[in-house]
Enzyme design. Structure first.
Site, PDB file in Angstrom:
ATOM      1  N   PHE A 117      -2.386 -11.235  -3.464  1.00 25.87           N
ATOM      2  CA  PHE A 117      -2.966  -9.992  -3.974  1.00 25.87           C
ATOM      3  C   PHE A 117      -4.380  -9.757  -3.475  1.00 25.87           C
ATOM      4  CE2 PHE A 117       0.086 -11.741  -6.997  1.00 25.87           C
ATOM      5  CZ  PHE A 117       1.000 -10.701  -7.043  1.00 25.87           C
ATOM      6  N   ARG A 150      -7.771  -8.575  -1.813  1.00 25.14           N
ATOM      7  CA  ARG A 150      -8.313  -7.297  -1.348  1.00 25.14           C
ATOM      8  C   ARG A 150      -9.177  -7.564  -0.136  1.00 25.14           C
ATOM      9  NH1 ARG A 150     -11.826  -6.624  -6.447  1.00 25.14           N
ATOM     10  NH2 ARG A 150     -11.845  -8.842  -6.045  1.00 25.14           N
ATOM     11  N   ASN A 180       0.736  -2.602  -6.227  1.00 27.33           N
ATOM     12  CA  ASN A 180       0.105  -1.662  -5.310  1.00 27.33           C
ATOM     13  C   ASN A 180       0.468  -0.210  -5.649  1.00 27.33           C
ATOM     14  OD1 ASN A 180      -1.373  -3.542  -3.989  1.00 27.33           O
ATOM     15  ND2 ASN A 180      -0.144  -3.586  -2.124  1.00 27.33           N
ATOM     16  N   LEU A 186     -10.713   4.162 -10.634  1.00 26.06           N
ATOM     17  CA  LEU A 186     -10.741   5.575 -11.042  1.00 26.06           C
ATOM     18  C   LEU A 186     -11.841   6.291 -10.275  1.00 26.06           C
ATOM     19  CD1 LEU A 186     -10.210   5.889 -14.912  1.00 26.06           C
ATOM     20  CD2 LEU A 186      -8.638   6.499 -13.072  1.00 26.06           C
ATOM     21  N   GLY A 200      -6.452   4.365   1.625  1.00 25.94           N
ATOM     22  CA  GLY A 200      -5.917   4.147   2.972  1.00 25.94           C
ATOM     23  C   GLY A 200      -5.728   2.659   3.137  1.00 25.94           C
ATOM     24  N   CYS A 243      -2.231  -1.512   3.377  1.00 27.38           N
ATOM     25  CA  CYS A 243      -1.330  -1.898   2.276  1.00 27.38           C
ATOM     26  C   CYS A 243      -0.849  -0.719   1.440  1.00 27.38           C
ATOM     27  CB  CYS A 243      -2.016  -2.912   1.375  1.00 27.38           C
ATOM     28  SG  CYS A 243      -2.223  -4.497   2.192  1.00 27.38           S
ATOM     29  N   LYS A 265     -12.362   1.112   3.865  1.00 25.91           N
ATOM     30  CA  LYS A 265     -13.161   0.802   2.679  1.00 25.91           C
ATOM     31  C   LYS A 265     -14.374   0.024   3.149  1.00 25.91           C
ATOM     32  CE  LYS A 265     -11.654  -2.885   0.192  1.00 25.91           C
ATOM     33  NZ  LYS A 265     -10.697  -3.736  -0.545  1.00 25.91           N
TER      34      LYS A 265
HETATM   35  C1  UDX Z   1      -4.905  -3.551  -1.808  1.00 33.31           C
HETATM   36  C2  UDX Z   1      -4.736  -4.175  -3.191  1.00 33.31           C
HETATM   37  O1  UDX Z   1      -5.873  -3.865  -4.000  1.00 33.31           O
HETATM   38  C3  UDX Z   1      -4.558  -5.675  -3.064  1.00 33.31           C
HETATM   39  O2  UDX Z   1      -4.358  -6.255  -4.337  1.00 33.31           O
HETATM   40  C4  UDX Z   1      -3.377  -5.952  -2.156  1.00 33.31           C
HETATM   41  O3  UDX Z   1      -3.225  -7.343  -1.973  1.00 33.31           O
HETATM   42  C5  UDX Z   1      -3.559  -5.273  -0.810  1.00 33.31           C
HETATM   43  O4  UDX Z   1      -3.796  -3.884  -1.009  1.00 33.31           O
HETATM   44  P1  UDX Z   1      -6.918  -3.346  -0.071  1.00 33.31           P
HETATM   45  O5  UDX Z   1      -5.973  -2.585   0.795  1.00 33.31           O
HETATM   46  O6  UDX Z   1      -7.770  -4.400   0.539  1.00 33.31           O
HETATM   47  O7  UDX Z   1      -6.116  -4.054  -1.253  1.00 33.31           O
HETATM   48  O8  UDX Z   1      -7.911  -2.284  -0.716  1.00 33.31           O
HETATM   49  P2  UDX Z   1      -8.236  -1.688  -2.149  1.00 33.31           P
HETATM   50  O9  UDX Z   1      -9.490  -2.252  -2.656  1.00 33.31           O
HETATM   51  O10 UDX Z   1      -7.056  -1.741  -3.049  1.00 33.31           O
HETATM   52  O11 UDX Z   1      -8.526  -0.163  -1.750  1.00 33.31           O
HETATM   53  C6  UDX Z   1      -7.503   0.635  -1.177  1.00 33.31           C
HETATM   54  C7  UDX Z   1      -7.992   2.022  -0.892  1.00 33.31           C
HETATM   55  O12 UDX Z   1      -8.183   2.730  -2.100  1.00 33.31           O
HETATM   56  C8  UDX Z   1      -9.304   2.115  -0.130  1.00 33.31           C
HETATM   57  O13 UDX Z   1      -9.168   3.103   0.869  1.00 33.31           O
HETATM   58  C9  UDX Z   1     -10.302   2.531  -1.194  1.00 33.31           C
HETATM   59  O14 UDX Z   1     -11.362   3.259  -0.650  1.00 33.31           O
HETATM   60  C10 UDX Z   1      -9.442   3.384  -2.101  1.00 33.31           C
HETATM   61  N1  UDX Z   1      -9.912   3.476  -3.489  1.00 33.31           N
HETATM   62  C11 UDX Z   1     -10.029   2.363  -4.259  1.00 33.31           C
HETATM   63  C12 UDX Z   1     -10.216   4.719  -4.046  1.00 33.31           C
HETATM   64  O15 UDX Z   1     -10.117   5.757  -3.378  1.00 33.31           O
HETATM   65  N2  UDX Z   1     -10.637   4.784  -5.340  1.00 33.31           N
HETATM   66  C13 UDX Z   1     -10.761   3.683  -6.126  1.00 33.31           C
HETATM   67  O16 UDX Z   1     -11.134   3.834  -7.294  1.00 33.31           O
HETATM   68  C14 UDX Z   1     -10.442   2.435  -5.562  1.00 33.31           C
END
Ligand code: UDX
Length: 439
Positions: free
Chosen positions: A149, A151, A212, A254, A261, A264, A327
């Site tokens: 899991f 990030r 996810n 939130l 994006g 994952c 991110k």
């Molecule tokens: C995600 C899951 O969180 C993780 O548990 C899994 O193992 C793999 O996929 P990751 O892809 O590294 O991890 O990024 P994450 O922190 O989840 O963010 C995903 C996207 O959502 C990013 O583009 C981020 O900018 C966006 N995001 C996140 C938002 O737009 N708003 C938020 O409040 C949180």
């Protein structure tokens, strides 16, 4: 314990080095010669905070090595499968080619009593199919599904300090043997009392895609609220704060803005929908299509907002894009909302300069037609509008007064609701953000 890790990308490389930290002797295997060479020399092939140090430390201990030859995995008691499962071209399903190849290559070294532990995110049913293959070709071998899991940006911390362990175990007598091996792998983590869920293959596979999907839904929920806020004059950031105080809802994930994006969330919700369709349960997940739609609409809205701010036309306008990675604290540009917006702006006639603390090199490879700058100041020189699309700390902490001296027009679009709105307004900037009133 001697352990092999097949697939040394963001997941596998961090996993391999972390296992050394947990006291094991690890070999990482990958088909990519360049990656293996870089890792062997102690150079991280990607940007991930803390990983470079961990890699150097693990290599120096003599307990970590990398190879392109699967035979290097011989003798390991546990073999982790950490290869990617990207979206198939032209359809929603996951491409399992790399998982299949990794599993088949392991057949060359696998011995009875050894455990193959899948970490890749796979469609439900994959583990059972692979287990049957291993049982047929190497009777007495074991298979478990042990989703990950982590990030990006927190990969090292998440791997060494996970909030839970999930073991998808074989049925019957083999369950105990597989569980014991995984417990030995994670001994220091298990000893800390980290929650552990021991379950069957299908549940373990679904835990990952369900998690996810939930996260994606949470983000799209607040982004849908942002659309309503734009229609009503309400403020999505305050709305998120207020509903987030309810601990049944919680404030995390939130953050309204450009949406999700990365490698994952987008492909996992699509693969989940595709798999549900194959299983005749597509209705259960039709809401994910809307989650995806809301998310993609944010990118289009961001371009519209930029056009609005640039007096109704993007033609010839100089636009600075701060952030290209999907991110902050990552150089990963897979399905990056920021790059997607930058490219759309460019295609619609704007003169776009993109900058990012870590992802410029990757971005240039994918979008060579965009113009790139090393710093925010350079990107924003004589800009008609500045778009902050990835909330790196250095962009959140920009001094709006000093920064105002480099641009042609003090117009900022906060694509991640991450800037100090009042400070930018006080410095004479016009401030726009998704889901918030114009300032
Ligand atoms: C995600 C899951 O969180 C993780 O548990 C899994 O193992 C793999 O996929 P990751 O892809 O590294 O991890 O990024 P994450 O922190 O989840 O963010 C995903 C996207 O959502 C990013 O583009 C981020 O900018 C966006 N995001 C996140 C938002 O737009 N708003 C938020 O409040 C949180």
């Amino acid at each position: 314990m001697r352990i092999s890790v097949v697939g040394c990308g963001y997941l596998g490389a961090v996993h391999a080095a972390s296992l050394v930290e947990l006291g094991h002797e690890v070999v990482g295997v990958d088909v990519d010669e360049r990656k293996v060479q870089a890792l062997s020399r102690g150079r991280s092939p990607f940007y991930e905070p803390g990983f470079q140090d961990l890699l150097e430390h693990s290599l120096a201990s003599g307990s970590l090595s990398f190879s392109t030859d699967i035979n290097a995995a011989a003798g390991a008691r546990v073999h982790f499968v950490c290869v990617g499962t990207p979206q198939k071209h032209g359809e929603y399903g996951a491409d399992l080619r790399f998982v299949q190849t990794a599993a088949e290559s392991l057949l060359e070294v696998l011995e009875p009593g050894e455990l193959v532990a899948g970490k890749s995110t796979v469609p439900v049913g994959t583990a059972a199919r692979l287990a049957a293959m291993f049982q047929e070709k190497v009777p007495g071998s074991l298979l478990a599904w042990n989703p990950e899991f982590l990030r990006e940006g927190f990969a090292v911390r998440d791997t060494l300090h996970p909030d839970r362990l999930v073991y998808g175990l074989p049925a019957g007598r083999d369950a105990g043997a597989a569980q014991a091996l995984l417990d030995e792998v994670y001994a220091p983590i298990v000893a800390r009392g980290v929650p552990k869920v021991e379950t069957d293959y299908a549940t373990a596979e679904m835990v990952k895609t369900a998690a996810n999907s939930f996260l994606a839904t949470k983000i799209s929920f607040i982004n849908a609220m942002a659309e309503l806020c734009e229609a009503t004059g309400a403020d999505v950031k305050q709305l998120a704060d207020a509903i987030g105080y309810d601990d049944r809802i919680g404030r995390k994930f939130l953050n309204a803005g450009l949406g999700f994006g990365g490698g994952c969330l987008p492909k996992d919700i699509r693969a989940f929908m595709a798999r549900a369709g194959e299983l005749g349960a597509d209705q259960a997940l039709t809401f994910l299509r809307e989650v995806d739609n809301i998310n993609m609409r944010r990118r289009i809205r961001m371009v519209e907002l930029a056009r609005e701010v640039c007096d109704g036309s993007l033609l010839g306008k100089r636009v600075a894009v701060l952030g290209a990675a999907f991110k902050p604290d990552s150089d990963d540009i897979r399905d990056s909302p920021a790059l997607n917006v930058a490219a759309q702006l460019q295609l619609q006639g704007a003169v776009v300069r993109v900058t990012d603390p870590a992802a410029v090199e990757n971005s240039r490879r994918q979008w060579p037609q965009l113009d790139y700058a090393d710093t925010a100041e350079e990107a924003a020189e004589r800009a008609d509008a500045v778009l902050v699309l990835t909330e790196w700390r250095e962009y959140r902490e920009l001094d709006p007064v000093a920064f105002g001296t480099v641009v042609a027009q003090k117009r900022v679009l906060d694509g991640r609701n991450a800037l100090d709105r009042e400070a930018w307004l006080a410095a004479g900037w016009s401030y726009r953000a998704l889901g918030r009133r114009a300032g």
